[in-house]
Design a protein around this motif. Structure first.
Motif, PDB file in Angstrom:
ATOM      1  N   UNK A  87      41.121  18.680  85.567  1.00  0.00           N
ATOM      2  CA  UNK A  87      42.349  17.897  85.467  1.00  0.00           C
ATOM      3  C   UNK A  87      42.959  18.020  84.075  1.00  0.00           C
ATOM      4  N   UNK A  88      42.139  18.012  83.052  1.00  0.00           N
ATOM      5  CA  UNK A  88      42.646  18.186  81.685  1.00  0.00           C
ATOM      6  C   UNK A  88      43.336  19.539  81.526  1.00  0.00           C
ATOM      7  N   UNK A  89      42.719  20.578  82.071  1.00  0.00           N
ATOM      8  CA  UNK A  89      43.324  21.907  81.992  1.00  0.00           C
ATOM      9  C   UNK A  89      44.656  21.935  82.721  1.00  0.00           C
ATOM     10  N   UNK A  90      44.685  21.350  83.903  1.00  0.00           N
ATOM     11  CA  UNK A  90      45.912  21.307  84.705  1.00  0.00           C
ATOM     12  C   UNK A  90      47.028  20.599  83.929  1.00  0.00           C
ATOM     13  N   UNK A  91      46.718  19.435  83.375  1.00  0.00           N
ATOM     14  CA  UNK A  91      47.715  18.678  82.622  1.00  0.00           C
ATOM     15  C   UNK A  91      48.181  19.429  81.385  1.00  0.00           C
ATOM     16  N   UNK A  92      47.269  20.101  80.733  1.00  0.00           N
ATOM     17  CA  UNK A  92      47.615  20.797  79.496  1.00  0.00           C
ATOM     18  C   UNK A  92      48.650  21.893  79.755  1.00  0.00           C
ATOM     19  N   UNK A  93      48.423  22.695  80.786  1.00  0.00           N
ATOM     20  CA  UNK A  93      49.365  23.789  81.031  1.00  0.00           C
ATOM     21  C   UNK A  93      50.664  23.283  81.650  1.00  0.00           C
ATOM     22  N   UNK A  94      50.597  22.232  82.477  1.00  0.00           N
ATOM     23  CA  UNK A  94      51.826  21.666  83.028  1.00  0.00           C
ATOM     24  C   UNK A  94      52.707  21.094  81.922  1.00  0.00           C
TER      25      UNK A  94
END
Length: 256
Positions: A196-203
């Motif tokens: 989830x952190x990775x997803x949020x970071x790139x979004x």
């Protein structure tokens, strides 16, 4: 030498043309995405470039999460900032994406009729869960299960773009987590949080309004996917429901 190809057949010419329209929309708006080259269009079949690769495994989750966040962020910035989750979106070129809730309400009612939501109270709770997730910026959903991506030597290739719908951010990531769990077994809660952190970071790299999906929202989306995919247990590599007791770690608890 003729490039290797793969032919996909459809049940009707309209289904075939819909897949073409989805393909062209994604290539225009979901700019980080890589799709197999479309080589030929038939009456009810499409010929794609053959891509050598393997399907997604649990060790790919963080990489896939970052990729999904990048794709969803770019698509929101390019076009879906104009869309709403509670209304149909008509981008043109013969495309219309239904609102987020309508088709899923029908699907939940079907799961109730089939016994996957045994009581009326279970159905009401699932409908409330759906309403709870219908908020925030608009992304798209294309069924991010492990078989719909190919991991190649240098990239992630997305396959099967036959159906696209509107969905909140995090919904497709939740589908990937649930289907990985159903296929391979429990995922550590820490890994899911990192995804989830990775997803949020790139979004959020596309706009500051993005990248705010929290664990409570992700968990709610995962619960919905658990219900909606229940009829497919025993098919397509799905061995268990993600809500089985042995998968409590994968569900990450309920934070918010």
């Amino acid at each position: 030498m003729t490039p290797a190809s793969y032919t996909k057949h459809y049940t009707s010419a309209e289904r075939c043309q819909q897949a073409v329209r989805n393909y062209l929309w994604l290539t225009r708006h979901a700019t980080p995405i890589r799709l197999p080259a479309l080589q030929a269009i038939g009456f009810n079949s499409l010929v794609f470039e053959f891509v050598e690769g393997r399907h997604v495994e649990p060790s790919d989750l963080l990489r896939l999460a970052a990729h999904l966040g990048d794709v969803h962020g770019a698509t929101w910035l390019n076009t879906l900032h104009r869309a709403r989750l509670d209304a149909a979106h008509v981008p043109g070129q013969g495309l219309e994406f239904a609102d987020y809730c309508s088709s899923r309400r029908r699907a939940l009612a079907a799961r109730h009729a089939a016994g996957f939501l045994p009581t009326a109270a279970d159905l009401d709770a699932a409908q409330a869960l759906l309403a709870r997730t219908a908020s925030g910026p608009v992304a798209f959903y294309k069924d991010a299960n492990p078989r719909n991506f190919l991991i190649t030597a240098d990239s992630i290739v997305t396959i099967d773009v036959d159906d696209l719908t509107l969905a909140p951010f995090g919904y497709d990531l939740a589908k990937l987590i649930v289907t990985l769990t159903m296929t391979y077994g429990p995922l550590p809660a820490r890994t899911v949080r990192e995804a989830l952190d990775q997803y949020n970071r790139t979004a959020s790299g596309h706009h500051e309004a993005l990248g705010r999906t929290d664990m409570g929202h992700l968990t709610a989306c995962m619960r919905l996917h658990d219900i909606l995919t229940a009829p497919y247990v025993g098919r397509g590599g799905y061995q268990h429901r993600a809500s089985d007791p042995q998968f409590t770690d994968a569900r990450c608890g309920d934070s918010g």
